[in-house]
Every structure is written in structure tokens, then in C-alpha cells.
Design a protein around this motif. Structure first.
Motif, short mmCIF file in Angstrom:
data_model
loop_
_atom_site.label_atom_id
_atom_site.label_comp_id
_atom_site.label_asym_id
_atom_site.label_seq_id
_atom_site.Cartn_x
_atom_site.Cartn_y
_atom_site.Cartn_z
N ASN A 125 51.70 29.58 36.11
CA ASN A 125 51.22 28.25 36.49
C ASN A 125 50.33 28.31 37.72
O ASN A 125 49.36 27.54 37.84
CB ASN A 125 52.41 27.32 36.74
N LEU A 126 50.65 29.22 38.65
CA LEU A 126 49.82 29.39 39.84
C LEU A 126 48.42 29.87 39.45
O LEU A 126 47.41 29.41 40.00
CB LEU A 126 50.48 30.38 40.80
N VAL A 127 48.35 30.77 38.48
CA VAL A 127 47.06 31.28 38.01
C VAL A 127 46.23 30.15 37.40
O VAL A 127 45.02 30.03 37.66
CB VAL A 127 47.26 32.41 36.98
N VAL A 137 41.63 35.74 39.30
CA VAL A 137 42.99 36.20 39.59
C VAL A 137 43.23 37.55 38.93
O VAL A 137 43.00 37.73 37.74
CB VAL A 137 44.05 35.19 39.09
N ILE A 138 43.70 38.50 39.74
CA ILE A 138 44.05 39.83 39.25
C ILE A 138 45.55 40.01 39.39
O ILE A 138 46.11 39.78 40.47
CB ILE A 138 43.30 40.92 40.03
N VAL A 153 47.18 35.27 31.21
CA VAL A 153 46.34 34.27 31.89
C VAL A 153 45.52 34.87 33.03
O VAL A 153 44.56 34.25 33.48
CB VAL A 153 47.18 33.09 32.41
N CYS A 154 45.89 36.05 33.52
CA CYS A 154 45.13 36.68 34.59
C CYS A 154 43.76 37.11 34.06
O CYS A 154 43.61 37.46 32.89
CB CYS A 154 45.87 37.89 35.15
N ASP A 155 42.77 37.12 34.92
CA ASP A 155 41.43 37.56 34.52
C ASP A 155 41.37 39.06 34.33
O ASP A 155 40.56 39.57 33.55
CB ASP A 155 40.41 37.14 35.59
N HIS A 156 42.21 39.77 35.04
CA HIS A 156 42.28 41.23 34.91
C HIS A 156 43.69 41.64 35.30
O HIS A 156 44.30 41.03 36.18
CB HIS A 156 41.24 41.90 35.82
N ILE A 341 41.04 31.38 25.96
CA ILE A 341 41.77 32.13 26.98
C ILE A 341 41.73 33.64 26.74
O ILE A 341 41.60 34.44 27.67
CB ILE A 341 43.23 31.63 27.08
N GLU A 342 41.79 34.09 25.47
CA GLU A 342 41.73 35.52 25.18
C GLU A 342 40.34 36.07 25.39
O GLU A 342 40.16 37.17 25.92
CB GLU A 342 42.22 35.80 23.76
#
Length: 460
Positions: A125-127, A137-138, A153-156, A341-342
Motif C-alpha cells: 500500500n505504501l508503494v 520504488v525499488i 507493485v515495485c518498479d524494480h 501494472i505488469e
């Protein structure tokens, strides 16, 4: 780290998650290194210089003393948290970390990259919240102890080695008895520590498969690629095709078998087999390397789950529609992909243009970039992505390596492609859709307009 890089990165470490609580095992004490974790993060070249560096734990606990030297050497700010009246220390640590991240978000807008070292699903949820403010966000954690939603959900995401599994890395369940025998042989060959050594080990493994008496009969009839994937997972720790530049395992396998006795065969609509060169199932085609213009992988049906969702969500049209209709549909496809999202996660890592080409052809039936006047697909994509958050880029060291990235996550090893065809078009008149060409009056002097009216299609 580039000394000219901006101070745009904040790193927040959930120590309790790394140590798996406070009943810390000797293996964790011996193998856990904050310095090594930070080195892995900076080596990705996806961050700038560190402006905020915090680590959350009950630092009064003497069991954490083995980490104090790392904190001092790296100038990490230790944030001490306590459980209240027997409360859950883990929740307190999570909440404090989230509060500090939100404070930095509003007080330091120059921080654009947030690194969360934890595998806890509560941070998903923070991401989402950070993404709403346009932040990258990593995530970073142990692969076997990471919540799937958080990693998605993280970008990397950076996988780190679990010190408790140092001597138990080959913990993949192996069902194929042929693989079991080959794994025993591979254990004695040492472990790869960079991409070159990984490829050496992969080539060795493919060669052993092709020479194995146990595999011979199966390869004459074709085996499922999942058999080879199982073997790679079991012999190469944290094997990941995307780390080698491939979005899909099947694309990686086509390249890995290129100079061997094996080939990958495709039978529509979605059946893949691996067999000896010369073996060819009825109705199948031997897949070529994706950089081979004779037979690109994208010429086959790329039916991954992302494209399946795209086909369900975006209404398809026929390529014989007007230029305006096709252009608007292309924009719709790119917009959908950049919002999915993917696909968002994939664009941070880099997506092969062939995947985008396949997605377009699944929605615009019979489409060819040449009908819009572009000499190459890369030129069309360059023009299409101009006013979006995406770009097409070319590898500086390998001119045949192309990727589509988010502009703000473009790695240093790539440069944004600028199409000469696009520049030429911008200096001339824009393309006028057939339906917008005015009807020429009789005896009109404009020969081009008369020709346009003569050959103007009759469909709507």
C-alpha cells in the motif's frame, strides 16, 4: 556511483525483516551484510546518490551488534523502535518506516527514488501511495520470504541471498529423474558470479542435455521447455531470464540453443517443444533468434498473459481503416500498456519492441508500420512514443539490442533512439488521413488531389 548523479534516493531498511526476528541464527550473523546489499542496489544504476538512509530495529538489543559497523561505515541513521507492553515490535517498526517515508515524500520533493529493503506485504500500500506522487520504488529482500503482491507493485526488485540457505541453494523441487542426474554433474562446476559465467554454465548445461543418453529419445520427439527451466532453476541460483535481457523464458531459450544441436519449435496457437535440429513436429516452425530478420520471434503468436488482457480490454479494428482510426488505436494500445501494472514493471526493466509489435498486431488485425509511411518499426515506435512517458532506446555497446523503457528509468547503457524518418516528417506536412482529403473540383489544377480522390477507398 557517478559523482555527478543527483542526491535523489532514500533507502529505508527493515532490519527485523532481514534478520527474521530477534532469534537471530549464527548463519545470519555470519552471512548478512548491509554493505553488500547497498552495493547490489547501487550496481543496478537505477538510483542516484543516497540522500536519506535509515534502518529500523530495536538497536538496544545486543544481538544486533554485528550490524553496527556497517551502519557506521555507511552513515546509516539507526531508528530505534520499541514494542509497547508486550506489543508486536514488527508492526511498530513497519508503521514507523511508513511514517518516515511519507514525511520525506512531503518535505523532500527532490527524492524521486525510494528503496524499501524488506519483503513484508504490508508495504504494498505504501508503494501505491508513492506511485500516486510519481515516485519510483525499488524493493529488496530474500526471494523465498517476499510477499508476491509487494514484489509485483515495485518498479524494480532486487533479490538478495538468504544467508540461512547458503548451503541449501538448490532447493527447487526436481521431478524429472533425468534432471536429477545432470544436477549432480553440474554441482561440481562451481557457481557463476556474473553474466558471462552464467552464459558459460548455461551453454554447458544445454550441451550436456543434447549429449545425454537419457534425453536422446525424448529430444527426438520433443520435450517441454519447462523441463529445461526446472533444470536451470535448480542449478543456477536465482535464475531470471529478464536479468539476461529477455522478457520471456522462451525468447531466452531460442537464443541459448542457437549454436547447439537443439532448436525450439512452435506449433500454433501456443505449443512449444525443444528437440534436435532436423526434428520438426507436423505444422511447426523452428524459431530463430529474435535478432534474425529472417524469422523473428514476434512473427509467431506471443500469447503472454499481459497481451491476453490487452486483447480483452481494447477493442480490435481492421488495418484497412482510416489513418486517423489506426493512429488513435495505436495511442490507445500504448496508453493501456503503460498503465497495466505488469507492463509497468516490465518497462522499468526494458521491453523488447517485438512484444509491443505483437500487442499491436493482436488489436489491429493485419497492421503493418509501412502503411503509415515508416521504413522501420523502430521509426514508427519512436514517433508514437514522443509525447508519452515511454521511449525506445538502443544499447550503446550492442546496436542490435533495442528496448522500450520508461524515460525516467532509462539505464546508462542505453541511449534514446531519435528517428531520422520522424525528424523528416516533422519538417514537412503532416500525414492527412484519406477521409479528410477534400473532394477535388472538376478540372482542379492539383494533380495530387485528383489522384487522391481517384484512389480514395470507399469504406468508412
Amino acid at each position: 556511483m557517478n559523482s555527478n548523479a543527483p542526491y535523489n534516493t532514500g533507502i529505508f531498511i527493515d532490519i527485523e525483516n532481514l534478520t527474521k526476528g530477534y532469534g537471530i541464527s549464527p548463519k545470519v550473523v555470519k552471512g548478512l551484510s548491509i554493505k553488500e546489499i547497498i552495493r547490489l542496489i547501487l550496481d543496478t544504476e537505477k538510483t542516484g546518490r543516497i540522500a536519506v538512509h535509515k534502518a529500523y530495529a530495536n538497536w538496544f538489543n545486543p544481538k544486533l551488534s554485528f550490524l553496527l559497523n556497517d551502519l557506521v561505515d555507511l552513515d546509516i541513521e539507526p531508528i530505534t523502535v520499541f514494542g509497547t507492553h508486550g506489543g508486536n515490535l514488527r508492526n511498530v517498526s513497519d508503521i514507523r518506516l511508513c511514517i518516515d517515508v511519507m514525511e520525506v515524500l512531503h518535505t523532500h520533493p527532490e527524492i524521486t527514488c525510494y528503496v524499501i529493503i524488506s519483503g513484508d506485504g504490508a508495504y504494498a500500500n505504501l508503494v501505491h501511495q508513492l506511485h500516486q506522487y510519481g515516485k519510483t520504488v525499488i524493493g529488496c529482500a530474500y526471494k523465498n520470504a517476499t510477499n508476491k503482491m509487494f514484489s509485483a507493485v515495485c518498479d524494480h526488485f532486487i533479490w538478495i541471498e538468504d544467508p540461512e540457505l547458503e548451503n541449501e541453494r538448490i532447493n527447487i523441487r526436481v521431478a524429472d529423474t533425468r534432471n536429477m542426474h545432470l544436477i549432480d554433474k553440474m554441482k561440481d562446476n562451481g557457481e557463476p558470479d556474473n553474466n558471462n559465467l552464467i552464459w558459460i554454465k548455461i551453454n554447458d548445461l544445454i550441451q550436456q542435455i543434447s549429449r545425454s543418453k537419457e534425453y536422446k529419445k525424448s529430444l527426438e520427439q520433443g520435450i517441454n521447455p519447462s523441463v529445461i527451466r526446472e533444470l536451470l532453476d535448480a542449478t543456477i541460483p536465482n535464475f531470471d531470464p529478464s536479468a539476461l535481457g529477455y522478457d520471456r523464458f522462451i525468447d531466452f531459450l531460442v537464443h541459448a540453443t542457437k549454436k547447439t544441436d537443439l532448436s525450439v519449435y512452435f506449433t500454433p496457437p501456443s505449443n512449444f517443444k525443444v528437440g534436435f535440429k532436423g526434428f520438426k513436429p507436423t505444422g511447426s516452425v523452428a524459431m530463430q533468434n529474435k535478432n534474425d530478420d529472417k524469422n523473428k520471434v514476434s512473427d509467431f503468436v506471443l500469447k503472454d498473459e499481459r497481451i491476453k488482457r490487452l486483447v480483452r480490454d481494447v477493442k480490435h479494428i481492421n488495418a484497412n481503416g482510416s489513418t486517423t482510426e489506426i493512429t488513435e488505436k495505436l495511442k490507445e494500445i500504448i496508453g493501456w500498456m503503460s498503465a497495466d501494472i505488469e507492463f509497468k514493471h516490465s518497462f522499468v526493466e526494458g521491453v523488447n519492441p517485438s512484444t509491443v509489435d505483437c500487442a499491436i498486431k493482436e488489436v489491429i488485425i493485419g497492421f503493418s508500420y509501412k502503411q503509415l509511411g515508416f521504413p522501420r518499426f523502430s521509426d514508427m515506435l519512436c514517433s508514437l512514443l514522443q509525447n508519452t512517458e515511454l521511449c525506445i532506446a538502443q544499447c550503446k555497446t550492442n546496436s542490435s539490442n533495442w528496448k522500450v523503457f520508461f524515460k525516467d528509468s532509462l539505464p546508462n547503457s542505453f541511449t534514446v533512439y531519435t528517428s531520422q524518418a520522424t525528424e523528416k516528417e516533422e519538417s514537412t506536412q503532416p500525414i492527412i488521413p484519406w477521409d479528410n482529403i477534400p473532394t477535388a473540383k472538376e478540372n482542379a489544377p492539383n494533380l495530387l488531389m485528383q489522384l487522391a480522390n481517384k484512389f480514395k477507398p470507399s469504406h468508412k
